[in-house]
Write a protein that holds these residues in place. Structure first.
Motif, short mmCIF file in Angstrom:
data_model
loop_
_atom_site.label_atom_id
_atom_site.label_comp_id
_atom_site.label_asym_id
_atom_site.label_seq_id
_atom_site.Cartn_x
_atom_site.Cartn_y
_atom_site.Cartn_z
N GLY A 129 0.75 -1.25 0.03
CA GLY A 129 0.04 -0.01 0.04
C GLY A 129 0.88 1.15 -0.14
N VAL A 130 0.20 2.35 -0.05
CA VAL A 130 1.10 3.83 -0.20
C VAL A 130 1.81 3.87 1.07
CG1 VAL A 130 0.61 6.25 -0.23
CG2 VAL A 130 -0.93 4.92 -1.42
N ASP A 132 3.04 1.36 3.06
CA ASP A 132 4.18 0.12 3.38
C ASP A 132 4.75 -0.38 2.36
OD1 ASP A 132 1.67 -0.97 2.47
OD2 ASP A 132 1.70 -2.47 4.14
N SER A 133 5.35 0.48 1.35
CA SER A 133 5.81 -0.10 0.15
C SER A 133 7.09 0.41 0.23
CB SER A 133 5.21 0.50 -1.04
OG SER A 133 3.82 -0.33 -1.23
N ASP A 134 8.04 -0.24 -0.82
CA ASP A 134 9.39 0.17 -1.09
C ASP A 134 9.03 1.56 -1.81
OD1 ASP A 134 8.13 -1.81 -2.91
OD2 ASP A 134 9.70 -1.39 -4.41
N ALA A 135 10.15 2.50 -1.91
CA ALA A 135 9.92 3.90 -2.17
C ALA A 135 11.16 4.61 -2.22
CB ALA A 135 9.01 4.58 -1.35
N PHE A 136 11.18 5.67 -2.94
CA PHE A 136 12.53 6.61 -3.27
C PHE A 136 11.89 7.89 -2.67
CE2 PHE A 136 14.70 9.22 -6.30
CZ PHE A 136 15.70 9.38 -5.45
N ILE A 137 12.67 8.61 -1.73
CA ILE A 137 12.31 10.01 -1.29
C ILE A 137 13.42 10.85 -1.39
CG2 ILE A 137 11.51 11.28 0.67
CD1 ILE A 137 10.36 8.56 1.57
N ILE A 138 13.03 11.97 -2.07
CA ILE A 138 14.18 13.31 -1.99
C ILE A 138 13.74 14.20 -1.21
CG2 ILE A 138 15.39 14.88 -3.28
CD1 ILE A 138 15.04 13.03 -5.86
N SER A 139 14.42 14.82 -0.34
CA SER A 139 14.18 16.00 0.55
C SER A 139 15.16 17.23 0.11
CB SER A 139 14.11 15.73 1.94
OG SER A 139 13.03 14.95 2.09
N LEU A 140 14.69 18.30 0.07
CA LEU A 140 15.74 19.28 -0.12
C LEU A 140 15.35 20.44 1.02
CD1 LEU A 140 17.88 21.31 -1.50
CD2 LEU A 140 16.18 21.91 -3.05
N ASP A 141 16.24 20.91 1.97
CA ASP A 141 15.64 21.53 3.11
C ASP A 141 16.58 23.06 3.12
OD1 ASP A 141 13.83 20.03 4.70
OD2 ASP A 141 15.46 18.43 4.27
N ASP A 142 15.89 24.07 3.39
CA ASP A 142 16.73 25.32 3.57
C ASP A 142 16.95 25.38 5.07
OD1 ASP A 142 17.37 27.81 4.07
OD2 ASP A 142 15.81 28.67 2.47
N VAL A 154 8.51 8.82 -4.73
CA VAL A 154 8.49 8.00 -5.94
C VAL A 154 7.84 6.61 -5.19
CG1 VAL A 154 9.37 6.91 -7.88
CG2 VAL A 154 9.95 9.15 -7.18
N ASN A 155 6.52 6.22 -5.55
CA ASN A 155 5.88 5.18 -4.70
C ASN A 155 5.13 4.36 -5.70
OD1 ASN A 155 4.02 3.36 -3.26
ND2 ASN A 155 4.96 4.46 -1.44
N SER A 156 5.61 2.92 -6.16
CA SER A 156 4.62 2.56 -7.18
C SER A 156 3.03 2.18 -6.72
CB SER A 156 5.26 1.13 -7.86
OG SER A 156 5.66 0.34 -6.61
N ALA A 157 3.05 2.04 -5.46
CA ALA A 157 1.76 1.89 -4.93
C ALA A 157 0.63 3.09 -5.18
CB ALA A 157 1.61 1.45 -3.42
N ALA A 158 1.33 4.16 -5.11
CA ALA A 158 0.45 5.61 -5.17
C ALA A 158 0.35 5.81 -6.64
CB ALA A 158 1.22 6.59 -4.25
N THR A 159 1.26 5.61 -7.33
CA THR A 159 1.29 5.91 -8.86
C THR A 159 1.66 4.75 -9.79
OG1 THR A 159 3.37 6.77 -8.79
CG2 THR A 159 1.86 8.34 -8.54
N PRO A 160 0.93 3.67 -9.82
CA PRO A 160 1.36 2.75 -10.60
C PRO A 160 1.63 2.77 -12.14
CG PRO A 160 -0.84 2.31 -9.85
CD PRO A 160 -0.36 3.52 -9.05
N SER A 161 0.94 3.69 -12.76
CA SER A 161 0.69 4.02 -14.12
C SER A 161 2.11 4.93 -14.54
CB SER A 161 -0.42 4.89 -14.53
OG SER A 161 -0.47 5.97 -13.89
N SER A 162 3.00 5.22 -13.36
CA SER A 162 3.90 5.89 -13.66
C SER A 162 5.31 5.24 -14.13
CB SER A 162 4.21 7.03 -12.42
OG SER A 162 4.78 6.36 -11.37
#
Length: 259
Positions: A129-130, A132-142, A154-162
């Motif tokens: 699910g959104v 509890d899935s494998d994912a990739f996260i980028i964070s840019l902080d000031d 980037v999470n294939s559960a949230a956006t499978p068509s991507s």
């Protein structure tokens, strides 16, 4: 290849344990062409469920990170290039399903370039699910204002068509470039932290990893031919503008999706 230019911000405050700053007012070894993680701090650990992994929670620590050579990823039917520009890129996490989390980050003080630009591609082994899935996260902080400028999830559960699905059953994106307009947002001279994290699912069933390349003040040039763009989607949370965000402290959500 997808290209995104951003000027919005998100007021998502993060509590970070900061590494030593880079020695210059720009990303050092941002293209990984030294063949090492010099000037980057690496971290990692494991995830067995609960709150979704965030980079700041995995330092100090260790996870599977590596420097890649130019070539093609075999789990994508050799269609995804392992390097966006030059001869090397960073690979965060790996293809083994063993609860792993891997992350890298770099702090830059007094940033002087007009843009913060980079390229990434994600490879994931399916999802639950959104949350509890494998994912990739980028964070840019000031770090100067305490604002989170950019979050890419980037999470294939949230956006499978991507994603494009390979014959081995892995899902992958094409290389995507992101360019954040530091000068346009009025943030020149601020201190920044860029963090990148990839994680397996929390059940030991699915792995996820990402390729990262070309962090710096200009968009990296493309090396050689690039495969046909995969349909993609990503979620970016941000303010419409820095000035208004700081003055009004009202949060807005910007969701971007492209095909």
């Amino acid at each position: 290849m997808q290209k995104i230019i951003l000027g919005g911000l998100a007021a998502v405050a993060l509590s970070l344990s900061l590494p030593a700053a880079a020695s210059a007012a720009g990303f050092v070894n941002g293209n990984f062409e030294t063949g090492t993680f010099a000037n980057w701090e690496t971290g990692g650990g494991s995830w067995y469920g609960g709150s979704y992994p965030t980079p700041g929670n995995y330092y100090p620590g260790s996870g599977p990170v590596s420097i890649t050579n130019a070539g093609f990823d075999s789990l994508t039917d050799n269609k995804l290039r392992t390097v966006y520009s030059g001869d090397h890129s960073a690979r965060v996490n790996d293809s083994y399903s063993n609860y792993s989390v891997a992350t890298i980050r770099q702090q830059v003080d007094g940033y002087s370039d007009n843009l913060i630009a980079f390229a990434y591609a994600a490879v994931l082994q399916d999802s639950h699910g959104v949350s509890d899935s494998d994912a990739f996260i980028i964070s840019l902080d000031d770090l100067t204002t305490g604002l989170n400028l950019l979050t890419v999830n980037v999470n294939s559960a949230a956006t499978p068509s991507s994603f494009t699905r390979s014959s081995q059953g892995w899902y992958y994106t094409d290389w995507t470039t992101i360019s954040f307009d530091v000068a346009g947002a009025g943030l020149l001279g601020h201190d920044f932290m860029l963090s990148l994290l990839a994680n397996d699912c929390p059940y030991g069933a699915h792995a996820g990893y990402a390729y990262l390349d070309g962090f710096g003040g200009v968009l990296p040039p493309v090396s050689g031919a690039v495969p046909e763009p995969a349909t993609w989607a990503m979620m970016i949370i941000g303010f419409a503008g820095v000035g208004g965000a700081i003055r009004s402290n009202r949060r807005k959500t910007l969701a971007l999706a492209a095909a």
